[in-house]
Design an enzyme around this catalytic site. Structure first.
Site, PDB file in Angstrom:
ATOM      1  N   ARG A 113     105.870   9.671  -8.251  1.00 23.14           N
ATOM      2  CA  ARG A 113     105.821  10.859  -7.310  1.00 23.14           C
ATOM      3  C   ARG A 113     107.402  11.059  -6.847  1.00 23.14           C
ATOM      4  O   ARG A 113     107.744  11.939  -6.307  1.00 23.14           O
ATOM      5  CB  ARG A 113     105.162  10.664  -6.308  1.00 23.14           C
ATOM      6  CG  ARG A 113     103.345  10.722  -6.747  1.00 23.14           C
ATOM      7  CD  ARG A 113     102.504  10.443  -5.622  1.00 23.14           C
ATOM      8  NE  ARG A 113     102.454  11.451  -4.708  1.00 23.14           N
ATOM      9  CZ  ARG A 113     102.896  11.467  -3.504  1.00 23.14           C
ATOM     10  NH1 ARG A 113     103.323  10.293  -3.046  1.00 23.14           N
ATOM     11  NH2 ARG A 113     102.687  12.312  -2.582  1.00 23.14           N
ATOM     12  N   ARG A 158     117.710  11.881  -8.664  1.00 22.35           N
ATOM     13  CA  ARG A 158     118.615  12.894  -9.024  1.00 22.35           C
ATOM     14  C   ARG A 158     120.008  12.638  -9.070  1.00 22.35           C
ATOM     15  O   ARG A 158     120.411  11.779  -8.438  1.00 22.35           O
ATOM     16  CB  ARG A 158     118.623  14.218  -7.931  1.00 22.35           C
ATOM     17  CG  ARG A 158     117.116  14.612  -7.595  1.00 22.35           C
ATOM     18  CD  ARG A 158     117.085  16.190  -6.923  1.00 22.35           C
ATOM     19  NE  ARG A 158     115.686  16.273  -6.704  1.00 22.35           N
ATOM     20  CZ  ARG A 158     115.122  16.500  -5.238  1.00 22.35           C
ATOM     21  NH1 ARG A 158     115.833  16.002  -4.494  1.00 22.35           N
ATOM     22  NH2 ARG A 158     113.952  16.855  -5.333  1.00 22.35           N
ATOM     23  N   ARG A 196      94.104   2.142   3.396  1.00 29.54           N
ATOM     24  CA  ARG A 196      95.365   1.831   4.515  1.00 29.54           C
ATOM     25  C   ARG A 196      94.886   2.991   5.500  1.00 29.54           C
ATOM     26  O   ARG A 196      94.645   4.055   5.504  1.00 29.54           O
ATOM     27  CB  ARG A 196      96.658   1.958   3.908  1.00 29.54           C
ATOM     28  CG  ARG A 196      96.843   1.090   2.586  1.00 29.54           C
ATOM     29  CD  ARG A 196      97.029  -0.279   3.088  1.00 29.54           C
ATOM     30  NE  ARG A 196      98.161  -0.752   3.961  1.00 29.54           N
ATOM     31  CZ  ARG A 196      98.052  -1.940   4.501  1.00 29.54           C
ATOM     32  NH1 ARG A 196      97.415  -2.826   4.477  1.00 29.54           N
ATOM     33  NH2 ARG A 196      99.298  -2.061   5.074  1.00 29.54           N
ATOM     34  N   ARG A 214     108.529   3.971   9.246  1.00 25.96           N
ATOM     35  CA  ARG A 214     109.526   5.166   9.435  1.00 25.96           C
ATOM     36  C   ARG A 214     109.390   5.588  11.054  1.00 25.96           C
ATOM     37  O   ARG A 214     108.465   5.217  11.710  1.00 25.96           O
ATOM     38  CB  ARG A 214     109.272   6.302   8.530  1.00 25.96           C
ATOM     39  CG  ARG A 214     108.029   7.117   8.598  1.00 25.96           C
ATOM     40  CD  ARG A 214     107.556   7.841   7.554  1.00 25.96           C
ATOM     41  NE  ARG A 214     106.073   8.781   7.587  1.00 25.96           N
ATOM     42  CZ  ARG A 214     105.897   9.722   7.120  1.00 25.96           C
ATOM     43  NH1 ARG A 214     106.757  10.211   6.277  1.00 25.96           N
ATOM     44  NH2 ARG A 214     104.580  10.161   7.156  1.00 25.96           N
ATOM     45  N   GLU A 264     105.868   4.608  12.995  1.00 30.67           N
ATOM     46  CA  GLU A 264     104.585   4.659  12.147  1.00 30.67           C
ATOM     47  C   GLU A 264     104.549   3.130  11.511  1.00 30.67           C
ATOM     48  O   GLU A 264     105.251   2.539  10.724  1.00 30.67           O
ATOM     49  CB  GLU A 264     104.879   5.550  11.128  1.00 30.67           C
ATOM     50  CG  GLU A 264     103.706   6.057  10.280  1.00 30.67           C
ATOM     51  CD  GLU A 264     103.726   7.186   9.357  1.00 30.67           C
ATOM     52  OE1 GLU A 264     103.703   7.016   8.041  1.00 30.67           O
ATOM     53  OE2 GLU A 264     104.172   8.302   9.841  1.00 30.67           O
ATOM     54  N   TYR A 282      94.382  10.257  -3.441  1.00 26.77           N
ATOM     55  CA  TYR A 282      95.477  10.445  -2.548  1.00 26.77           C
ATOM     56  C   TYR A 282      96.072  12.035  -3.221  1.00 26.77           C
ATOM     57  O   TYR A 282      96.266  12.021  -4.477  1.00 26.77           O
ATOM     58  CB  TYR A 282      96.803   9.607  -2.940  1.00 26.77           C
ATOM     59  CG  TYR A 282      97.884  10.083  -1.926  1.00 26.77           C
ATOM     60  CD1 TYR A 282      97.687   9.809  -0.263  1.00 26.77           C
ATOM     61  CD2 TYR A 282      98.799  11.054  -2.522  1.00 26.77           C
ATOM     62  CE1 TYR A 282      98.721  10.348   0.416  1.00 26.77           C
ATOM     63  CE2 TYR A 282      99.840  11.493  -1.692  1.00 26.77           C
ATOM     64  CZ  TYR A 282      99.825  11.216  -0.318  1.00 26.77           C
ATOM     65  OH  TYR A 282     100.870  11.485   0.530  1.00 26.77           O
ATOM     66  N   ASP A 340      98.279  15.711  -2.217  1.00 27.72           N
ATOM     67  CA  ASP A 340      98.909  16.380  -1.011  1.00 27.72           C
ATOM     68  C   ASP A 340      98.224  17.623  -0.893  1.00 27.72           C
ATOM     69  O   ASP A 340      97.110  17.913  -1.470  1.00 27.72           O
ATOM     70  CB  ASP A 340     100.179  16.855  -1.957  1.00 27.72           C
ATOM     71  CG  ASP A 340     101.289  15.640  -1.984  1.00 27.72           C
ATOM     72  OD1 ASP A 340     101.171  14.814  -0.958  1.00 27.72           O
ATOM     73  OD2 ASP A 340     101.997  15.736  -2.851  1.00 27.72           O
TER      74      ASP A 340
END
Length: 373
Positions: A175, A179, A251, A281, A302, A350, A352
């Site tokens: 995912r 680049r 989780r 994070r 987090e 999972y 989005d």
């Protein structure tokens, strides 16, 4: 399906909100039971009274999609402001740009590579003996090599999943892009943005229909299914069956909230890749609405950990060795009459937000077509 039905729903998140609106507009009566005191599920946003900042209460949600129908749908209920997710990462005493791009590569290795030079260099770092990556670690070693893997992914992954990356599926890493230009937009989708008034207002508008009734602080129990012509269940799949086969692993997240004056960290998301740092994070929520100005700031540290019985499940845990427990529940769900399992929890996937909405649209249309037939 001309005859009006009474549809029950477990949960008032994106999945059930989309399905409820589609069915309500076709004349069906919808009763939604939501255990929390608000709609929108983990997308819930609320305005902080002290600072005025729009806070993503259960962690940040950034909308991005290539699905034009989904983009049109959400914009029907909310004006989406342009937003580009530019993530930073602290690793080994430096701050880098994510996803890994040409600037990250040049900074990390102390080089001035061109795109073609960087591509050739990373290929030279890769473990080309791995021809069919099966695990998260194999995927990383094959495509970016050990140095970048250990600096940017290994520690973060151990904190996020508390599982050896050798046991996690390669799909998790697939995912994340790499680049060979200076594009630091975390997502590559055509449509990206943030709801001007927050996700909760958007979902409230979806549910604002005379055929929809929402009961907050109320649970739809499996024993109640018979009261309805059909039920859409977006709660945990194993909970529907009273955890009869055992508990599916998830989780959960803990958030350590703190406030500050002005600009605390200079960006919306700062990942902490080193395993020695206990949190994954820090998010600074004022930056998720760059069109607004606030003197004070609200931030979250987090922390990821195993989900307990009374915790909010966030991420389903899939391992490379497969999951007989999940298969047992899926077999039971496939035999179920009068219940459709939807959403992240109901399908144990999972997803989005855009994929969640797409799956909800597909589910409700399949239901409508089946009833019509």
């Amino acid at each position: 399906m001309s005859e009006s039905m009474h549809i029950g729903m477990a949960g008032a998140g994106l999945s059930c909100a989309v399905i409820a609106r589609e069915l309500a507009e076709r004349g069906h009566r919808i009763t939604i039971h939501e255990t929390r005191p608000h709609v929108a599920g983990n997308c819930h946003t609320e305005r902080d009274a002290g600072s005025g900042v729009m806070v993503h209460v259960y962690g940040p949600h950034i909308f991005h999609t290539d699905d034009e129908e989904v983009w049109t749908l959400v914009n029907r209920y909310m004006d989406f402001k342009p937003y580009v997710n530019r993530v930073k990462a602290t690793a080994r005493g430096q701050v880098f740009s994510l996803p890994i791009n040409l600037h990250t590569i040049n900074q990390f290795f102390g080089k001035t590579f061109s795109p073609s030079e960087a591509r050739a260099f990373i290929e030279s770092q890769a473990d080309t003996t791995i021809t069919d990556p099966q695990s998260f670690e194999e995927q990383a070693l094959r495509f970016i090599g050990r140095e970048l893997y250990e600096a940017f992914f290994k520690g973060y992954t151990l904190k996020q999943w508390e599982v050896d990356p050798k046991r996690l599926p390669a799909s998790i890493l697939k995912r994340l892009p790499v680049r060979f230009n200076y594009n630091d937009n975390y997502f590559a989708h055509r449509f990206q943005g943030m709801p001007a008034e927050g996700y909760t207002v958007m979902v409230q508008r979806m549910l604002d229909h005379p055929n929809i009734i929402v009961h907050l602080g109320s649970a739809l129990r499996p024993a109640d299914v018979g009261q309805y012509d059909h039920v859409f269940w977006s709660g945990p799949l194993d909970a529907f069956y009273g955890h009869a086969e055992g508990r599916l692993p998830y989780r959960t997240l803990d958030f350590e909230r703190f406030e500050g004056e002005g600009d605390v960290q200079g960006c919306a998301v700062m990942n902490y890749n080193d395993v020695e740092v206990p949190y994954t994070r820090i998010t600074e929520h004022k930056h998720f609405a760059p069109w607004e100005e606030h003197a004070r700031s609200v931030c979250y540290r987090e922390f990821s950990r195993r989900c307990g019985e009374n915790d909010i499940p966030y991420y389903p845990v899939h391992l490379t060795e497969g999951d007989q427990l999940l298969q047992a529940y899926q077999a039971r769900a496939a035999r179920e009459q009068g219940v459709t399992f939807v959403g992240r929890l109901g399908t144990y996937r999972y997803m989005d937000m855009d994929v969640t909405i797409r799956a909800a649209l597909d589910a409700v249309r399949a239901f409508i077509n089946a009833r019509t037939a």
